[in-house]
Design a protein around this motif. Sequence first.
Motif, PDB file in Angstrom:
ATOM      1  N   ILE A  43       2.385   1.199  -1.782  1.00  8.28           N
ATOM      2  CA  ILE A  43       2.570   0.273  -2.895  1.00  8.28           C
ATOM      3  C   ILE A  43       3.803  -0.587  -2.620  1.00  8.28           C
ATOM      4  CG2 ILE A  43       2.980   0.111  -5.378  1.00  8.28           C
ATOM      5  CD1 ILE A  43       0.272   1.301  -4.684  1.00  8.28           C
ATOM      6  N   SER A  44       3.649  -1.890  -2.777  1.00  7.31           N
ATOM      7  CA  SER A  44       4.757  -2.801  -2.492  1.00  7.31           C
ATOM      8  C   SER A  44       5.809  -2.761  -3.606  1.00  7.31           C
ATOM      9  CB  SER A  44       4.244  -4.228  -2.325  1.00  7.31           C
ATOM     10  OG  SER A  44       3.851  -4.761  -3.564  1.00  7.31           O
ATOM     11  N   ASN A  48       2.143   9.519  -3.340  1.00  6.03           N
ATOM     12  CA  ASN A  48       0.783   9.760  -3.802  1.00  6.03           C
ATOM     13  C   ASN A  48       0.573   9.525  -5.292  1.00  6.03           C
ATOM     14  OD1 ASN A  48      -0.233  10.535  -1.263  1.00  6.03           O
ATOM     15  ND2 ASN A  48       0.597  12.586  -1.528  1.00  6.03           N
ATOM     16  N   PHE A  49       1.655   9.261  -6.026  1.00  6.28           N
ATOM     17  CA  PHE A  49       1.559   9.092  -7.475  1.00  6.28           C
ATOM     18  C   PHE A  49       2.528   8.025  -7.963  1.00  6.28           C
ATOM     19  CE2 PHE A  49       0.311  13.470  -6.681  1.00  6.28           C
ATOM     20  CZ  PHE A  49      -0.841  13.589  -7.433  1.00  6.28           C
ATOM     21  N   GLU A  79      -5.001   6.300  -4.799  1.00  3.17           N
ATOM     22  CA  GLU A  79      -6.079   6.623  -3.862  1.00  3.17           C
ATOM     23  C   GLU A  79      -6.362   5.418  -2.989  1.00  3.17           C
ATOM     24  OE1 GLU A  79      -9.373   8.035  -6.191  1.00  3.17           O
ATOM     25  OE2 GLU A  79      -8.175   9.623  -7.094  1.00  3.17           O
ATOM     26  N   ASP A  80      -6.285   5.601  -1.685  1.00  6.69           N
ATOM     27  CA  ASP A  80      -6.517   4.507  -0.728  1.00  6.69           C
ATOM     28  C   ASP A  80      -5.635   3.302  -1.034  1.00  6.69           C
ATOM     29  OD1 ASP A  80      -8.489   5.988   0.647  1.00  6.69           O
ATOM     30  OD2 ASP A  80     -10.014   5.351  -0.794  1.00  6.69           O
ATOM     31  N   ASP A  81      -4.362   3.564  -1.354  1.00  6.03           N
ATOM     32  CA  ASP A  81      -3.364   2.541  -1.682  1.00  6.03           C
ATOM     33  C   ASP A  81      -3.669   1.777  -2.967  1.00  6.03           C
ATOM     34  OD1 ASP A  81      -1.811   3.187   0.516  1.00  6.03           O
ATOM     35  OD2 ASP A  81      -2.781   1.714   1.811  1.00  6.03           O
TER      36      ASP A  81
END
Length: 56
Positions: free
Chosen positions: A2-3, A26-27, A40-42
């Motif tokens: 995540i940017s 992951n969260f 999930e999957d970025d």
Amino acid sequence: MISEELLRIIACPKCKGDLKLSEDGNFLICERCKIKYPIEDDIPILIVDEAKPLND
């Protein structure tokens, strides 16, 4: 991943508060609601029913 720009503009769908990335990436965590949203999957899954309690 995540940017940083996305992290600045997204908000918790439940309380509209800030979200932060978990250490493992992951969260997305809302400390106000004490919940975490999976990534999930970025792609952040910002659905309140999909959120998990922080202590899980």
